[in-house]
Design a protein around this motif. Structure first.
Motif, PDB file in Angstrom:
ATOM      1  N   GLY A 869       0.835  -1.201   0.000  1.00 20.72           N
ATOM      2  CA  GLY A 869       0.000   0.000   0.000  1.00 20.72           C
ATOM      3  C   GLY A 869       0.861   1.238   0.000  1.00 20.72           C
ATOM      4  N   TYR A 870       0.218   2.401   0.089  1.00 17.86           N
ATOM      5  CA  TYR A 870       0.956   3.662   0.090  1.00 17.86           C
ATOM      6  C   TYR A 870       0.101   4.741   0.742  1.00 17.86           C
ATOM      7  CZ  TYR A 870      -2.007   4.141  -4.054  1.00 17.86           C
ATOM      8  OH  TYR A 870      -3.075   4.153  -4.896  1.00 17.86           O
ATOM      9  N   CYS A 871       0.791   5.776   1.241  1.00 19.47           N
ATOM     10  CA  CYS A 871       0.127   6.970   1.773  1.00 19.47           C
ATOM     11  C   CYS A 871       0.733   8.172   1.074  1.00 19.47           C
ATOM     12  CB  CYS A 871       0.365   7.100   3.277  1.00 19.47           C
ATOM     13  SG  CYS A 871      -0.669   6.028   4.259  1.00 19.47           S
ATOM     14  N   ILE A 872      -0.115   8.962   0.434  1.00 20.42           N
ATOM     15  CA  ILE A 872       0.350  10.126  -0.332  1.00 20.42           C
ATOM     16  C   ILE A 872      -0.023  11.380   0.442  1.00 20.42           C
ATOM     17  CG2 ILE A 872       0.068  11.379  -2.518  1.00 20.42           C
ATOM     18  CD1 ILE A 872      -0.567   8.701  -3.816  1.00 20.42           C
ATOM     19  N   PRO A 873       0.839  12.412   0.479  1.00 19.48           N
ATOM     20  CA  PRO A 873       0.496  13.650   1.180  1.00 19.48           C
ATOM     21  C   PRO A 873      -0.869  14.174   0.742  1.00 19.48           C
ATOM     22  CG  PRO A 873       2.781  13.720   0.487  1.00 19.48           C
ATOM     23  CD  PRO A 873       2.201  12.470  -0.088  1.00 19.48           C
ATOM     24  N   GLY A 874      -1.636  14.630   1.735  1.00 17.67           N
ATOM     25  CA  GLY A 874      -2.949  15.195   1.438  1.00 17.67           C
ATOM     26  C   GLY A 874      -4.070  14.177   1.475  1.00 17.67           C
ATOM     27  N   THR A 875      -3.762  12.923   1.872  1.00 17.53           N
ATOM     28  CA  THR A 875      -4.830  11.897   1.895  1.00 17.53           C
ATOM     29  C   THR A 875      -4.907  11.220   3.261  1.00 17.53           C
ATOM     30  OG1 THR A 875      -3.349  10.157   1.132  1.00 17.53           O
ATOM     31  CG2 THR A 875      -4.561  11.385  -0.559  1.00 17.53           C
ATOM     32  N   MET A 876      -6.106  10.695   3.556  1.00 16.78           N
ATOM     33  CA  MET A 876      -6.326   9.907   4.771  1.00 16.78           C
ATOM     34  C   MET A 876      -6.640   8.478   4.363  1.00 16.78           C
ATOM     35  SD  MET A 876      -8.732  12.343   7.084  1.00 16.78           S
ATOM     36  CE  MET A 876      -9.222  11.123   8.277  1.00 16.78           C
ATOM     37  N   THR A 877      -5.882   7.542   4.911  1.00 16.95           N
ATOM     38  CA  THR A 877      -6.115   6.126   4.606  1.00 16.95           C
ATOM     39  C   THR A 877      -6.642   5.441   5.855  1.00 16.95           C
ATOM     40  OG1 THR A 877      -4.271   6.199   3.045  1.00 16.95           O
ATOM     41  CG2 THR A 877      -5.040   4.012   3.742  1.00 16.95           C
ATOM     42  N   ALA A 878      -7.783   4.769   5.727  1.00 13.99           N
ATOM     43  CA  ALA A 878      -8.356   4.019   6.856  1.00 13.99           C
ATOM     44  C   ALA A 878      -7.843   2.592   6.796  1.00 13.99           C
ATOM     45  CB  ALA A 878      -9.875   4.030   6.774  1.00 13.99           C
ATOM     46  N   LEU A 879      -7.506   2.044   7.953  1.00 19.56           N
ATOM     47  CA  LEU A 879      -7.057   0.656   8.056  1.00 19.56           C
ATOM     48  C   LEU A 879      -8.112  -0.068   8.890  1.00 19.56           C
ATOM     49  CD1 LEU A 879      -4.985  -1.608   7.809  1.00 19.56           C
ATOM     50  CD2 LEU A 879      -3.628  -0.519   9.571  1.00 19.56           C
ATOM     51  N   MET A 880      -8.826  -1.007   8.251  1.00 16.99           N
ATOM     52  CA  MET A 880      -9.940  -1.671   8.945  1.00 16.99           C
ATOM     53  C   MET A 880      -9.817  -3.181   8.886  1.00 16.99           C
ATOM     54  SD  MET A 880     -13.280   0.635   8.019  1.00 16.99           S
ATOM     55  CE  MET A 880     -14.378  -0.537   8.805  1.00 16.99           C
ATOM     56  N   GLY A 881     -10.608  -3.842   9.718  1.00 15.46           N
ATOM     57  CA  GLY A 881     -10.625  -5.292   9.802  1.00 15.46           C
ATOM     58  C   GLY A 881     -11.227  -5.661  11.139  1.00 15.46           C
ATOM     59  N   GLU A1051     -16.791   8.227   5.439  1.00 17.69           N
ATOM     60  CA  GLU A1051     -16.646   8.938   4.166  1.00 17.69           C
ATOM     61  C   GLU A1051     -15.643  10.090   4.230  1.00 17.69           C
ATOM     62  OE1 GLU A1051     -20.692   9.705   3.259  1.00 17.69           O
ATOM     63  OE2 GLU A1051     -21.057   7.586   2.831  1.00 17.69           O
ATOM     64  N   GLN A1052     -15.119  10.383   5.442  1.00 18.64           N
ATOM     65  CA  GLN A1052     -14.063  11.405   5.554  1.00 18.64           C
ATOM     66  C   GLN A1052     -12.729  10.869   5.019  1.00 18.64           C
ATOM     67  OE1 GLN A1052     -14.503  14.640   6.710  1.00 18.64           O
ATOM     68  NE2 GLN A1052     -16.651  14.040   6.572  1.00 18.64           N
ATOM     69  N   PHE A1053     -12.615   9.537   4.911  1.00 11.22           N
ATOM     70  CA  PHE A1053     -11.358   8.927   4.457  1.00 11.22           C
ATOM     71  C   PHE A1053     -11.319   8.856   2.934  1.00 11.22           C
ATOM     72  CE2 PHE A1053     -11.751   7.495   8.791  1.00 11.22           C
ATOM     73  CZ  PHE A1053     -10.453   7.577   9.271  1.00 11.22           C
ATOM     74  N   ASP A1054     -10.096   8.907   2.384  1.00  8.35           N
ATOM     75  CA  ASP A1054      -9.923   8.837   0.924  1.00  8.35           C
ATOM     76  C   ASP A1054      -9.743   7.403   0.453  1.00  8.35           C
ATOM     77  OD1 ASP A1054      -9.627  11.806   0.440  1.00  8.35           O
ATOM     78  OD2 ASP A1054      -8.010  11.462   1.883  1.00  8.35           O
ATOM     79  N   ARG A1055      -9.044   6.609   1.294  1.00  2.00           N
ATOM     80  CA  ARG A1055      -8.630   5.289   0.831  1.00  2.00           C
ATOM     81  C   ARG A1055      -8.819   4.287   1.960  1.00  2.00           C
ATOM     82  NH1 ARG A1055      -4.058   7.076  -0.662  1.00  2.00           N
ATOM     83  NH2 ARG A1055      -4.684   7.768  -2.717  1.00  2.00           N
ATOM     84  N   LEU A1056      -8.995   3.037   1.604  1.00  2.00           N
ATOM     85  CA  LEU A1056      -9.205   1.991   2.626  1.00  2.00           C
ATOM     86  C   LEU A1056      -8.247   0.831   2.392  1.00  2.00           C
ATOM     87  CD1 LEU A1056     -10.939   0.532   4.888  1.00  2.00           C
ATOM     88  CD2 LEU A1056     -12.285  -0.394   3.003  1.00  2.00           C
ATOM     89  N   LEU A1057      -7.631   0.369   3.481  1.00  2.00           N
ATOM     90  CA  LEU A1057      -6.887  -0.897   3.453  1.00  2.00           C
ATOM     91  C   LEU A1057      -7.638  -1.827   4.395  1.00  2.00           C
ATOM     92  CD1 LEU A1057      -4.580  -2.822   2.863  1.00  2.00           C
ATOM     93  CD2 LEU A1057      -3.152  -1.600   4.477  1.00  2.00           C
ATOM     94  N   LEU A1058      -8.227  -2.885   3.827  1.00  4.32           N
ATOM     95  CA  LEU A1058      -9.074  -3.790   4.619  1.00  4.32           C
ATOM     96  C   LEU A1058      -8.356  -5.128   4.784  1.00  4.32           C
ATOM     97  CD1 LEU A1058     -11.883  -4.272   5.921  1.00  4.32           C
ATOM     98  CD2 LEU A1058     -12.706  -4.988   3.675  1.00  4.32           C
ATOM     99  N   LEU A1059      -8.219  -5.578   6.039  1.00  8.52           N
ATOM    100  CA  LEU A1059      -7.544  -6.845   6.326  1.00  8.52           C
ATOM    101  C   LEU A1059      -8.528  -7.857   6.896  1.00  8.52           C
ATOM    102  CD1 LEU A1059      -4.305  -5.589   8.175  1.00  8.52           C
ATOM    103  CD2 LEU A1059      -4.542  -6.148   5.760  1.00  8.52           C
ATOM    104  N   LYS A1060      -8.238  -9.134   6.656  1.00 13.37           N
ATOM    105  CA  LYS A1060      -8.999 -10.207   7.312  1.00 13.37           C
ATOM    106  C   LYS A1060      -8.042 -10.957   8.238  1.00 13.37           C
ATOM    107  CE  LYS A1060      -9.475 -14.224   5.147  1.00 13.37           C
ATOM    108  NZ  LYS A1060      -9.881 -15.282   4.220  1.00 13.37           N
ATOM    109  N   LYS A1061      -8.572 -11.894   9.025  1.00 12.47           N
ATOM    110  CA  LYS A1061      -7.735 -12.638   9.976  1.00 12.47           C
ATOM    111  C   LYS A1061      -6.556 -13.272   9.252  1.00 12.47           C
ATOM    112  CE  LYS A1061      -9.713 -13.616  14.329  1.00 12.47           C
ATOM    113  NZ  LYS A1061     -11.115 -13.487  14.578  1.00 12.47           N
ATOM    114  N   GLY A1062      -5.385 -13.220   9.894  1.00 16.00           N
ATOM    115  CA  GLY A1062      -4.166 -13.731   9.256  1.00 16.00           C
ATOM    116  C   GLY A1062      -3.390 -12.630   8.570  1.00 16.00           C
ATOM    117  N   GLY A1063      -3.872 -11.367   8.707  1.00 17.46           N
ATOM    118  CA  GLY A1063      -3.147 -10.239   8.115  1.00 17.46           C
ATOM    119  C   GLY A1063      -3.150 -10.246   6.605  1.00 17.46           C
ATOM    120  N   GLN A1064      -4.239 -10.744   6.011  1.00 11.96           N
ATOM    121  CA  GLN A1064      -4.320 -10.814   4.544  1.00 11.96           C
ATOM    122  C   GLN A1064      -5.153  -9.653   4.004  1.00 11.96           C
ATOM    123  OE1 GLN A1064      -5.991 -14.795   4.157  1.00 11.96           O
ATOM    124  NE2 GLN A1064      -3.957 -15.622   3.705  1.00 11.96           N
ATOM    125  N   THR A1065      -4.690  -9.072   2.893  1.00 13.15           N
ATOM    126  CA  THR A1065      -5.407  -7.933   2.306  1.00 13.15           C
ATOM    127  C   THR A1065      -6.673  -8.414   1.606  1.00 13.15           C
ATOM    128  OG1 THR A1065      -3.274  -6.895   1.929  1.00 13.15           O
ATOM    129  CG2 THR A1065      -5.145  -5.931   0.790  1.00 13.15           C
TER     130      THR A1065
END
Length: 1493
Positions: A869-881, A1051-1065
């Motif tokens: 993944g990546y984080c670019i200046p000016g964006t909010m990335t949510a990390l969920m799971g 909806e305030q976030f720009d991007r989402l990284l969603l994980l499941k059990k086992g740390g898999q994307t």
């Protein structure tokens, strides 16, 4: 209808089952003889109550129970009667199961309890402690003024109204949602409803009844039916999930069960059902754990708490913010589980939830809204929005109802007012309350309450309660008791749990046993084969005294308050009497204490050559055991009566001194002063010591050895009649001394009292245990109270204006409520824009194929699986799971905070990260860990100074801090001390401080946040996410894990990284407007369509099968890897790396990257200032230190007051010095308990951000301790030295002061800290310190003179620094002191006829010590063994001439301590080299045992 149908299933004795598991085939009715639903129900009940007591769900059956649970979770009392008929496949007929149970329960006359709750005009008030002034050491220095202020404050004590005019009605089976902001009074509302009212100093008013039974009667007779479940999950961390649940169920197992199933069947079936509904079956053998002990995940721990509370079988439940820390899917499952329970049990539930989604909200029947302690609505959930809409407030689009209702109570909330209502809507809590009290809804509620109370037959309810409770209670339980089990049944269960706790945490027990064995070998060899002559008499007494003292010290080291919150919870659940746990803890610990004691005594007894007869050995063994248990009981009794561990330590420290001095070894009964002599009679050690000495010396003939007087050249041929033993108890003409005479004259002990003492020991043993049990039973385990802000002493208060009309900014204030208002605050973005201008991130942060593996159970376990993944200046990335998916693990790995096998690339602007990375990123941790004694402003300023470049002027750093304070709305409490939870900042304020501490550092690479909204209400969460949004718009990169986002937050976030059990994307990419991009991806790949009303965050978690009991067929990780989005994301990562690595790097520091932003001496200045400030403000700690020194000094001074000129006076003077040095032990315990807090803060937060060099933690701690030790040891010197009435002149007293109050303090402060920084935790540090001190003290030459030490150990005498301190201090006291023996100490003999005593002894006295009292007499020559103190000093190897040599040696030890302190910390904590790992020792012992087998 109740859950008892699962607990008390009918047992069908006609059918024998070969297996306890029920297969799907049997379940479906394909089993011979089971063709219809009724038989099917009987079969399931048979499975749950099989005769062998074991219960095991077949997987398919478990899934049926889960699907049934799912059906129940969606039914509310608003719906039509629930259809419990068969599922679509016709295989699970729940109605038949219920019918089978209810039929049997009714036939057997077993009653089911249920109760509705009515509240009428309920209010509560407590002490107004909303803004207190913090105390400092200055309060002690100005003591008279402090006392005057305290008296004045007590007179002016004001009461604060916490709740007012609260009304409510909850019928059986209903769920009521309680909404309000933190501090509004929601927790107080629940506590009052549950009868937990002892914390409200002003009392509770109004009427609360449970189906007509008044609250006071309910609490007196049926307390067990009303349960309050607190916000925090407190469990014994080393118990497994199964042990935790089994214990709770066993405490509440009814005596009379349907069809008479056994207790074990009941416990197993109930546990199996709860574990299935809550998805805990896979965790049975996993430890529950806590913040420090690894165990189940946070979400699973919350579910264990819920299952445990339900096992308590209440009828009314109050759940306080129970979804804190759960992810969205698990939070929903929690609400559904409570819904299941209210449906099955017809129990009543009141629940506070801070971030309730629409799905959670829909689980409830009714809702009440509380605003600043005032109720502003109570009614059905679907009427709430209409009520406020009628008032003039509109619910904004996509805002969930619960969030809308909470926002109304927040002056800074998001409000939309209907046009034309701007001047009519209520603004303040008072206006809202007035509107509510005049509304038709309130009038209807009053009518409903009256109607319900009139419809209830309270006498009938009470008689049913009585009969039902009597049926449940054990036959040995008291008639009036509301506990299910008898008292001894509770003790038995608590004892069993005590064994499980000790077994779960073996390291402490193993450490204790290993320490005891090492100690016994060392001490046994020190006294190796003590001479059987008179020269060994004192040493033999010393061995026995040491045994008693060592086990007294062990009792002191075992003080523990960790169980208190759990005891408080179980007391609330009415599982057992608190006193039952007090008795059980003593019983369960006894066998393990005996293990160590037995090994210890066998080794030391036979090594030191004590009286080797069975009678003597077992007498010593018996009395040592009894004394060890009695003193352990004494310390536990004291701690039971204390509120904090520092209180317990200070009282126990004084007790420890009493035990040391009044055992009669140091100062014998004849030498004791009348004002303190009584102490020896009220301590068990004196009686045990007497009996142990009697066992050793009774009937022993001690040869004179080297003490025959006269002897030597010229006295070879004299007869026994002309010489004597120079020893107490000697008789003229006798070359030996009888042990009984020695004991009688020295100690006033008689052998006939040995077994009298046995009876006295039992009195102590039982007395301490009974008092401990009584205190534990009636004293509240944990002090309660509301949050109180504590301001820095002398700080100017920030006074917010409450009244809108009188405020100068009333127009701005009202603008917040205007119909056009859509911003979070009146200021909007423009006012805060300048603050963010330099917060732009310096570059993109990219990670590719990151894997993280840890060692696990002998193998390896992968926690992250090729995450990119990546984080670019000016964006909010949510990390969920879901809970346990690896969100925090990924965050820690990316932030370089994890230790393990990490592979993959982590790059800034396409280049590998450098040593400045940790400092230049911000990381807001989930735990809000701060220094309690600093103010909010001081915490922020310190972070800014440490983490921003030294070249930036200090004024600029401080100005920026002020901007951040303003931005985070912290002006009101900027001068408030952080304090402890409940006595300082609240949860929201702490979270803001955690964010502020990172923002003032101006992170220029990335801002990581771990659960920034956890534990906050929806309004605070919205404010914090809005703040992050502004940061992102200013150019900051943000990566943030989030648990329960509402649709608007998500909806305030720009991007989402969603994980499941086992740390898999599962997904990485844009969210899109209204989450369209994200939803399209899931719907396109086989998930159901997301409706417009649904929260996208909950929808995606449900889609991937997140949650406790959820599961899906699709492998979303595999789907992701085959998707076009996966290819695009990887392509984008590669493209960013290629593109950015070719550009010049603007992100790194100028020139060479630095690990720290500032120089070492700059860091030293501010770290030392901070540490010194925390000491000055930590009044409890400083007071405890001062009282220990002052009381200790007076105690020693007046115990050994004016020891006189006799031989015993010399010995007492030496022991006065010895005990002054032993006082360093409790003082070092205090130092360690204080220092561990700063060490933990540094290791958990500050070291990870490279704030300052690790060595400064140690050095600043040492330098801050020293001034207080100098001051307090001066008090000690004055109160202990001058009562001894020896050498008042400055040449002696001044040098004594220099040795004790300066040099000794410099030495032992360093020693205490060195041991702490070597140990993994505080408990281990205490044990290691006890071991070190017993070495140093044993070898200093007091308890065993150097002349009697085996040759091998004399090096330890030389190596022990305490040797040199004792030499100097005793040397100063006894130098040139004349000795005048008293009558008892003189040895009498007759000279040969014709000679005077002086003539006869002349040549002897030329080469030996002592003098003849009557030189001119011809009979009864009276010989005294010493004539001057220096002769005694030579005997104990403490020559006065070594004073300044020893002074030089002190400096070597002091400098060594400081270097060793830094060295061991570096090796163990910086390099992380494990020297002594208890788990490795345990494994090694296990392997050794298996080899032997």
């Amino acid at each position: 209808m109740t859950l008892n149908f699962f607990r008390d299933m009918p047992a069908d004795n006609d059918i024998q089952s070969s297996s306890s598991a029920l297969s799907a085939e049997e379940f479906d009715g394909n089993y011979p003889g089971y063709s219809n639903a009724q038989d099917n129900a009987e079969r399931l009940t048979k499975m749950l109550t099989n005769p062998d007591g074991t219960v095991d769900f077949d997987d398919d059956v478990a899934s049926r129970v889960e699907s049934f649970a799912s059906k129940l979770s969606r039914h509310t009392t608003r719906d039509s009667p629930m259809d419990l008929s068969a599922d679509a496949d016709g295989r699970f007929d729940a109605r038949a199961i219920f019918a089978a149970f209810v039929r049997d329960a009714a036939e057997q006359d077993i009653h089911i309890r249920k109760a509705g709750v009515t509240l009428k005009d309920v209010g509560a008030s407590g002490l107004d402690s909303s803004a207190l002034e913090g105390a400092t050491f200055g309060n002690i220095l100005c003591l008279p003024y402090t006392i005057y202020k305290g008296i004045r404050a007590a007179k002016q004590k004001r009461m604060k109204q916490i709740l007012r005019n609260v009304n409510g009605l909850a019928k059986p089976g209903e769920m009521v949602l309680v909404l309000g902001r933190p501090g509004a009074g929601c927790s107080s509302f629940l506590k009052i409803t549950a009868g937990e009212i002892d914390q409200f100093a002003g009392g509770v008013e109004g009427d609360i009844s449970y189906d007509g039974i008044p609250q006071d009667e309910m609490m007196r007779n049926y307390k067990a039916d009303v349960i309050y479940n607190g916000e925090l999950d407190v469990h014994f961390p080393h118990l497994t999930v199964q042990q935790t649940l089994d214990f709770a169920i066993a405490c509440k197992t009814p005596s009379r069960r349907v069809n008479g199933i056994s207790r074990s069947q009941y416990i197993a079936s109930t546990r199996e059902l709860y574990a299935t509904i809550f998805g805990l079956r896979h965790t049975y053998n996993t430890k529950v754990g806590n913040d420090f002990v690894r165990g189940v995940s946070g979400g699973e721990r919350k579910r264990v708490s819920i299952a445990e509370a339900l096992a308590a079988r209440g009828t009314v439940y109050c759940w306080d913010n129970a979804t804190r820390g759960l992810d969205a899917s698990t939070a929903l499952e929690y609400a559904q589980a409570i819904r299941i329970m209210t449906n099955l049990l017809e129990s009543t539930a009141f629940v506070t939830i801070y971030q309730a989604s629409e799905n959670i909200y829909e689980c409830f029947d009714k809702v009440t809204v509380i605003h600043s302690g005032k109720q502003i609505y109570f009614g059905l959930i679907h009427d709430a929005k209409k009520y406020f809409d009628k008032m003039g407030y509109e619910c904004p689009a996509r805002q969930v109802t619960a969030e809308f209702l909470t926002a109304i109570t927040d002056p800074n909330g998001l409000h939309q007012i209907k046009p034309g209502y701007e001047s009519r809507v209520p603004r303040t809590a008072e206006e809202f309350e007035e509107y509510w009290l005049n509304s038709p809804e309130f009038a209807q509620l009053q009518k409903d309450i009256d109607d319900y109370n009139n419809s209830v037959d309270s006498r009938g309810v009470e008689s049913l309660y009585k009969k039902s409770m009597n049926d449940e209670k054990s036959k040995y339980a008291r008639k009036k008791s509301y506990y299910t089990l008898s008292y001894w049944g509770q003790v038995r269960l608590c004892t069993q749990r005590g064994f499980q706790r000790i077994y779960g945490d073996k390291s402490a027990t193993i450490t204790n046993i290993v320490a005891a064995i090492i100690q016994s070998f060392v001490s046994g060899s020190l006294y190796y084969n003590a001479p059987s002559s008179t020269s060994g008499a004192f040493s033999r007494g010393g061995v026995l005294y040491f045994c008693l003292l060592y086990y007294s010290l062990m009792g002191l080291a075992n003080l523990n308050f960790e169980h208190r919150p759990i005891l408080q919870k179980h007391k609330g659940y009415s599982l057992y009497h608190p006193s039952a746990e007090a008795v059980a803890s003593t019983i369960s610990g006894f066998p393990f204490r005996m293990l160590g004691l037995t090994c210890f005594l066998i080794i030391i007894y036979f090594l030191s050559g004590l009286h080797r007869t069975a009678g003597a050995f077992f007498t010593v063994y018996l009395f040592l055991t009894m004394c060890s248990e009695a003193i352990n009981g004494l310390f536990e009794m004291i701690s039971a009566g204390c509120d904090t561990i520092s209180q317990a330590n200070s009282i126990s420290g004084i007790l420890m001194m009493s035990i040391s001095m009044y055992s009669t070894y140091m100062i014998q009964l004849p030498s004791m002063h009348p004002w303190f002599k009584w102490i020896s009679y009220i301590l068990p050690i004196r009686y045990a010591f007497e009996s142990m000495l009697n066992a050793e010396f009774h009937g022993r003939h001690m040869d004179c050895g080297g003490t025959l007087v006269p002897s030597g050249p010229g006295y070879e041929n004299i007869t026994d009649a002309n010489r004597v033993c120079a020893f107490v108890g000697s008789k003229p003409g006798q070359s030996w001394v009888l042990g009984d005479d020695y004991l009688n004259l020295t100690f006033q002990y008689k052998y006939k009292d040995t077994w009298r003492n046995f009876g006295i020991m039992w009195c102590f043993l039982l007395g301490y245990m009974i008092i401990k049990a009584v205190v534990t039973e009636y004293k509240r385990p944990v002090k309660g109270g509301g949050d109180a802000l504590i301001f820095k002493k002398g700080a100017k208060r920030f006074t917010p204006v409450d009244d809108l009309e009188s405020s100068s900014g009333s127009i701005e204030s009202r603008e917040k409520y205007s119909s056009e208002s859509g911003s979070v605050s009146a200021g909007g973005k423009s006012s805060s824009a300048p603050v963010f201008e330099d917060l732009k991130a310096a570059g993109a942060f990219i990670w590719r194929n990151v894997c993280y593996t840890i060692p696990y159970d002998g193998g390896q376990r992968q926690l992250l699986d090729n995450v990119s993944g990546y984080c670019i200046p000016g964006t909010m990335t949510a990390l969920m799971g879901e809970s346990g998916a690896g969100k925090t693990t990924l965050l820690n790995t990316l932030a370089q905070r994890n230790v393990g096998i990490i592979t993959g690339d982590m790059l800034v602007n396409g280049r590998p990260i450098d040593s400045s990375f940790e400092r230049r990123t911000g990381y807001v941790q989930q735990q809000d860990i701060h220094i309690a004694e600093l103010t909010v402003r001081e915490s922020l300023v310190f972070s800014a100074r440490m983490r921003r470049d030294q070249a930036i002027p200090d004024a600029e750093k401080c100005a920026y801090v002020e901007k951040i304070i303003e931005l985070l709305d912290m002006e009101e409490y900027a001068e408030a001390l952080v304090g402890a939870v409940g006595n300082g900042l609240n949860v929201e304020q702490r979270k803001k401080l955690s964010i502020g501490v990172e923002l003032v550092a101006k992170p220029d690479v990335l801002l990581f946040l771990d659960e920034p909204t956890s534990g906050l209400d929806s309004q605070s969460s919205w404010a914090i996410i809005q703040l992050l949004r502004k940061l992102a718009e200013a150019g900051q990169s943000i990566l943030c894990t989030i648990h329960q986002p509402s649709a608007t937050l998500f909806e305030q976030f720009d991007r989402l990284l969603l994980l499941k059990k086992g740390g898999q994307t599962v997904y990485f990419g844009d969210i899109g407007e209204n989450s369209k991009t994200l939803l399209d991806y899931f719907e396109r790949n086989g998930s159901r369509k997301c409706t417009r009303e649904e929260n996208p965050a909950e929808y995606i978690l449900e889609a991937i099968g997140a949650g406790a009991t959820a599961s899906v067929q699709d492998d979303w990780h595999a789907i992701w890897k085959q998707s076009a989005e996966f290819t695009a994301a990887n392509h984008k990562v590669d493209e960013l790396i290629t593109e950015l690595s070719q550009k010049p790097d603007t992100s790194s520091d100028d020139g060479k990257p630095h690990k720290y932003a500032t120089s070492y001496f700059y860091q030293f200045k501010y770290v030392y200032l901070r540490t010194a400030t925390t000491f000055w403000r930590n009044l409890d700690y400083i007071m405890a230190k001062m009282m220990l020194m002052m009381i200790g000094g007076l105690y020693i001074g007046f115990t050994f007051y004016d020891p006189g000129d006799s031989h015993i006076g010399l010995q007492n003077s030496m022991f006065a010095v010895f005990i002054s040095i032993v006082l360093s032990a409790p003082a070092m315990n205090q130092i360690q308990a204080r220092a561990i807090a700063s060490r933990e803060l540094f290791e958990v937060r500050e070291s990870k951000s490279n704030m300052f060099h690790w060595s400064l933690v140690l050095i600043s701690q040492y330098l801050s301790e020293i001034p207080y030790h100098f001051v307090f040891s001066t008090i000690f010197f004055v109160s202990s030295y001058f009562p001894l009435r020896i050498h008042f002149e400055a040449s002696s007293s001044g040098v004594y002061f220099l040795n004790y109050s300066i040099m000794f303090q410099l030495y032992y402060v360093g020693l205490g800290l060195m041991v702490l920084y070597m140990a993994p935790n505080l408990q281990s540090a205490n044990i290691i310190l006890g071991l070190c001190l017993s070495f140093l003290i044993a070898f200093c030459g007091v308890v065993q003179p150097k002349s009697l030490m085996p040759g091998f150990w004399t090096f330890m005498w030389k190596a022990s620094p305490y040797t040199y301190f004792v030499q100097n201090l005793v040397g100063i006291m006894l130098h040139k002191k004349p000795v005048v023996c008293n009558k008892k100490e003189l040895s009498y003999f007759n000279p040969p006829s014709g000679q005077t005593c002086g003539q006869y002894m002349e040549s002897f006295l030329k080469t030996n010590t002592g003098y003849i009292k009557n030189p001119n007499d011809t009979v009864d020559c009276a010989y005294c063994i010493y004539s001057v103190g220096d002769e005694y000093l030579s005997y104990v190897n403490a020559e006065y001439s070594h004073q300044w040599r020893n002074f030089g040696i002190y400096w070597a030890y002091i400098v060594f301590n400081i270097f060793a302190m830094v060295g061991v910390y570096y090796v163990i904590h910086v390099r992380q080299t494990k020297l002594l790992d208890p788990s490795k020792i345990t494994k090694l012992m296990g392997r050794f045992g298996s080899k032997k087998k």
